[in-house]
Design an enzyme around this catalytic site. Structure first.
Site, PDB file in Angstrom:
ATOM      1  N   HIS A  83       1.054  -1.301   0.059  1.00  0.00           N
ATOM      2  CA  HIS A  83      -0.038  -0.073   0.070  1.00  0.00           C
ATOM      3  C   HIS A  83       0.927   1.186   0.142  1.00  0.00           C
ATOM      4  O   HIS A  83       1.753   1.407   0.904  1.00  0.00           O
ATOM      5  CB  HIS A  83      -0.716  -0.049   1.134  1.00  0.00           C
ATOM      6  CG  HIS A  83      -1.762   1.240   1.439  1.00  0.00           C
ATOM      7  ND1 HIS A  83      -2.003   2.076   2.241  1.00  0.00           N
ATOM      8  CD2 HIS A  83      -2.675   1.722   0.248  1.00  0.00           C
ATOM      9  CE1 HIS A  83      -2.908   2.959   2.033  1.00  0.00           C
ATOM     10  NE2 HIS A  83      -3.417   2.892   0.816  1.00  0.00           N
ATOM     11  N   HIS A  84       0.670   2.050  -1.279  1.00  0.00           N
ATOM     12  CA  HIS A  84       1.630   3.439  -1.040  1.00  0.00           C
ATOM     13  C   HIS A  84       0.502   4.668  -0.993  1.00  0.00           C
ATOM     14  O   HIS A  84      -0.015   4.856  -2.119  1.00  0.00           O
ATOM     15  CB  HIS A  84       2.202   3.332  -2.392  1.00  0.00           C
ATOM     16  CG  HIS A  84       3.384   2.768  -2.545  1.00  0.00           C
ATOM     17  ND1 HIS A  84       3.925   2.368  -3.499  1.00  0.00           N
ATOM     18  CD2 HIS A  84       4.121   1.924  -1.342  1.00  0.00           C
ATOM     19  CE1 HIS A  84       5.130   1.579  -3.335  1.00  0.00           C
ATOM     20  NE2 HIS A  84       5.227   1.230  -2.221  1.00  0.00           N
ATOM     21  N   GLU A  85      -0.041   5.239   0.186  1.00  0.00           N
ATOM     22  CA  GLU A  85      -0.782   6.203   0.163  1.00  0.00           C
ATOM     23  C   GLU A  85       0.183   7.439  -0.033  1.00  0.00           C
ATOM     24  O   GLU A  85       1.195   7.584   0.894  1.00  0.00           O
ATOM     25  CB  GLU A  85      -1.410   6.359   1.338  1.00  0.00           C
ATOM     26  CG  GLU A  85      -2.105   7.587   1.519  1.00  0.00           C
ATOM     27  CD  GLU A  85      -3.066   8.098   0.430  1.00  0.00           C
ATOM     28  OE1 GLU A  85      -2.871   9.018  -0.084  1.00  0.00           O
ATOM     29  OE2 GLU A  85      -4.158   7.132   0.238  1.00  0.00           O
ATOM     30  N   GLU A  96     -16.208   1.583   0.683  1.00  0.00           N
ATOM     31  CA  GLU A  96     -16.181   2.541   1.975  1.00  0.00           C
ATOM     32  C   GLU A  96     -17.048   3.604   2.272  1.00  0.00           C
ATOM     33  O   GLU A  96     -17.399   3.759   3.564  1.00  0.00           O
ATOM     34  CB  GLU A  96     -14.612   3.270   1.992  1.00  0.00           C
ATOM     35  CG  GLU A  96     -14.892   4.205   0.669  1.00  0.00           C
ATOM     36  CD  GLU A  96     -13.384   4.873   0.369  1.00  0.00           C
ATOM     37  OE1 GLU A  96     -12.586   4.125   1.087  1.00  0.00           O
ATOM     38  OE2 GLU A  96     -13.096   5.781  -0.200  1.00  0.00           O
ATOM     39  N   GLU A 109      -8.274   7.158  -5.840  1.00  0.00           N
ATOM     40  CA  GLU A 109      -8.597   8.573  -6.048  1.00  0.00           C
ATOM     41  C   GLU A 109      -7.721   9.146  -7.251  1.00  0.00           C
ATOM     42  O   GLU A 109      -7.183  10.419  -7.409  1.00  0.00           O
ATOM     43  CB  GLU A 109      -8.085   9.452  -4.826  1.00  0.00           C
ATOM     44  CG  GLU A 109      -8.558   9.019  -3.495  1.00  0.00           C
ATOM     45  CD  GLU A 109      -8.249   7.762  -2.734  1.00  0.00           C
ATOM     46  OE1 GLU A 109      -8.759   7.241  -2.168  1.00  0.00           O
ATOM     47  OE2 GLU A 109      -6.924   7.477  -3.128  1.00  0.00           O
TER      48      GLU A 109
END
Length: 710
Positions: free
Chosen positions: A421-423, A516, A492
């Site tokens: 996961h790369h936010e 979500e 996003e």
């Protein structure tokens, strides 16, 4: 007797006749139903129109470009210097998809325009398919038009009536809106309330009180379905649409950059395709491959490492409110290293712990899920959102309670991989700063897929999520990931335009309101009966279905409820196509309904054939799909808040074979508002032509697996 003309007069007559011949040019679809006409209107203004089945769909609409830098506008004063018609027909094989072979068959019209006052050339290319039209601008290499800046693209789509439309507001930074159904003429009056309803979620704003995003799906009063979108958006801003509700004319409105400019081009170059998907049925809209076909073929030579993924993950507990992405509550708002975290007191709510991740790995291994997503594994989540920080995450350093090497070794021992996961917190510049090291770390530990996120305002400051700069960033990330044999699921990010054909390691995007929002109280049952017509036009969505526990009070008293039934959640694995599907609920919630969870275990992710049986936007969708390389079929039906009843003939099955149909349906008393977990599982023998009744509860659905008896 007619007097003969002199050679000079014959030449003069011929020259006078050429402009008349070239002023109107046509192209017709291979089946003859779709007809496009191009003309130069008075003043040398380029226009086009589209008829379908003898009916006007797009009335004469203008084309052109306003330039901010680089000289006079490319709007008028044109003459036609050359035209060419051609036909193309191929069948190509997607790496993954809704079918194993896709036909790309169109007739093309190429119009070369010259602007004598500037000595410039612009090419308009039209491709006419049985199910729609694509058009784009092309700028050849030329002396007087090399570097230029677009002030606005002026592509019009003039509708022939006040159609019913399914739309979301124009927004440069988010697609996370609920879909509104209205007449085109009602958009202006409805817009303030629609925008106001979303202000609590983020600082979003629309550019106009009649501005909408693509895809906008429409239906005319005489039953023609029309969708406007774009394809192959590369090195160009995302297109929105402004509506003149007096003439029912949409005009392209590009996402600006920090200076208010729309795009910076260097010839030779092309724009994205502007697409019109036009069919006489709703199912025809779903079956269209127009967007994919207008993209370039796959550019990755070896695709053997790209494959569908079914996964679970440390995610829903944070979304619902029981767990936290952050490790501690003690840190100030400064950049700290791992040693600083080791001195802090854990908050006791951190989700990505060694113990929790092992629990999900075990669940995945026991149930045939190939990957486990882990969010909140890396340092920085204590101060990640809302400040437009340049340096947020390093995408390398795990929290003290996440043993990266040991957890990967444990996962691999169980036949499972972790999903990275790369936010980015929308600091795209920071992500590019760390991208090579981050992807190399994934290679070191055997990660093969990444979920990236772009929550918040963009850094560089002033840029938008859907501007040219960011569109280039998203594609850069996909290309760099391909060098490391990594698959990408970007959340996003910009709305997809079919680039997954060219770069099939782009296995998913979010780019819309996903599951979500069930935990946030922001979805309604019809939502997933609209998305296949709109958001999925450009590519698959990581919708994250499979929520079984409808009452969210288990997560620290969350007062929201699931707005679909359990059977409806199962249906989404078929109706919401994606090669990337999540079993999004928690292991303990699935443990209560393992008989229903069997469908999630069984359902395929890749298909040889898809049959769109019945559909109506905002009401219901029923789809059957044949799993790739097998004789198994899966069906899904999703309904809105009114429910749905129908009878489906199983004509798609092989003749002469008997199948066992395992049917997951809403119970008689099921309802998304109060009895969402009431379902039945039945089995029956069926054959080609058998009639299968479908009864969906309000907000409900149906799922089925049909397996031939050997």
């Amino acid at each position: 007797m007619t007097p003969s003309l002199s050679p000079f007069r014959r030449l003069l007559a011929a020259l006078l006749f050429v402009p008349a011949m070239l002023s109107a040019q046509d192209a017709t679809s291979p089946d003859g139903k779709m007809h496009l006409t191009f003309r130069l209107a008075d003043g040398g203004v380029p226009t086009y129109s589209v008829d379908f089945g003898g009916k006007a769909v797009v009335l004469p609409s203008t084309l052109g470009m306003q330039l901010a830098k680089g000289g006079a506008d490319l709007m008028d004063g044109f003459v036609i210097s050359k035209t060419a018609n051609s036909t193309f027909d191929e069948t190509w094989t997607p790496v993954w998809g809704e079918e194993s072979a896709i036909r790309n068959h169109y007739n093309e019209l190429e119009v070369t325009l010259s602007q004598p006052s500037t000595q410039r050339t612009m090419v308009l290319r039209f491709r006419v398919y049985d199910d729609g039209v694509g058009l784009r601008y092309e700028f050849p290499r030329q002396k007087d038009l090399t570097y230029f800046t677009i002030k606005e693209e002026q592509t019009q789509f003039r509708m022939n009536g006040d159609h019913t439309a399914w739309w979301i507001p124009g927004d440069y930074d988010s697609q996370e809106y609920s879909w509104t159904t209205s007449r085109l003429s009602e958009i202006r009056s409805l817009m303030p309330a629609v925008v106001d309803a979303h202000k609590g979620n983020a600082s979003w704003e629309t550019f106009s009180d009649t501005g909408v995003q693509t895809t906008i799906q429409m239906k005319s009063d005489d039953g023609i379905y029309i969708a406007i979108h774009e394809a192959a958006c590369v090195d160009y801003p995302t297109m929105h649409l402004n509506l003149d509700d007096k003439t029912m004319t949409f005009t392209s409105w590009l996402t600006p950059d920090v200076e208010g400019m729309k795009g910076y081009l260097q010839a030779p170059c092309t724009t994205p395709w502007r697409t019109l998907r036009i069919t006489d049925s709703a199912t025809g809209q779903l079956a269209s491959r127009l967007t994919l076909n207008l993209n370039e073929p796959c550019k990755i030579e070896d695709t053997s490492w790209i494959h569908p993924v079914k996964y679970c993950g440390v995610w829903w507990e944070m979304i619902a409110g029981r767990k936290s992405w952050a490790y501690t509550d003690d840190l100030p708002s400064v950049k700290l290293d791992l040693d600083d975290y080791r001195k802090c007191k854990p908050n006791g709510k951190h989700g990505a712990t060694n113990e929790e991740v092992r629990r999900y790995i075990d669940f995945a291994a026991e149930n045939g899920l190939s990957q486990v997503l882990v969010e909140g594994w890396n340092i920085g989540w204590e101060d990640w959102f809302g400040h437009q920080k340049d340096y947020v995450f390093d995408f390398l350093t795990p929290y003290p309670d996440f043993d990266l090497p040991a957890l990967n070794e444990y996962a691999h021992s169980k036949g499972v991989r972790l999903m990275m996961h790369h936010e980015t917190s929308s600091s795209a510049r920071n992500y590019e700063r760390h991208m090579e090291e981050a992807y190399s770390l994934m290679n070191k530990y055997g990660y093969i897929s990444v979920k990236s996120g772009y929550v918040g305002d963009i850094v560089p400051r002033g840029e938008h999520h859907y501007g040219q700069w960011m569109n280039n960033h998203y594609l850069y990330a996909v290309k760099e990931a391909a060098k490391h044999r990594i698959m990408v699921n970007a959340h996003e990010a910009t709305r997809p335009t079919g680039l997954c054909r060219t770069y099939p390691n782009l296995v998913g995007n979010e780019s819309a309101k996903g599951t979500e929002y069930e935990a946030f109280g922001g979805l309604y049952p019809a939502h997933t009966t609209i998305l296949p017509f709109t958001r999925l036009n450009g590519g698959p969505m990581d919708y994250t279905p499979g929520i079984f526990e409808s009452d969210f009070s288990w997560a620290n008293g969350n007062v929201n409820r699931l707005n679909t039934t359990l059977a409806g959640q199962l249906a989404l694995y078929v109706t919401m196509y994606s090669p990337l599907q999540m079993a999004a609920d928690t292991p303990e919630n699935y443990a209560k309904h393992m008989d229903a969870f069997q469908f999630i275990k069984d359902v395929a992710l890749d298909w040889d054939r898809s049959v769109y049986l019945e559909a109506e936007p905002g009401q219901y969708i029923t789809i059957a799909r044949k799993a790739k390389g097998t004789d198994d079929w899966f069906m899904g039906c999703k309904a809105n808040e009114k429910g749905h009843k129908s009878t489906i003939a199983l004509d798609f099955l092989d003749k002469g074979r008997t199948y066992i149909a395992t049917i997951y349906a809403d119970a008689k008393n099921a309802n998304y508002q109060g009895n969402a977990q009431a379902y039945t599982i039945t089995k029956k023998k069926v054959r080609k032509g058998s009639k299968l009744p479908i009864i969906c509860a309000p907000g409900g659905g149906m799922a089925a697996m049909l397996t031939p008896i050997k």
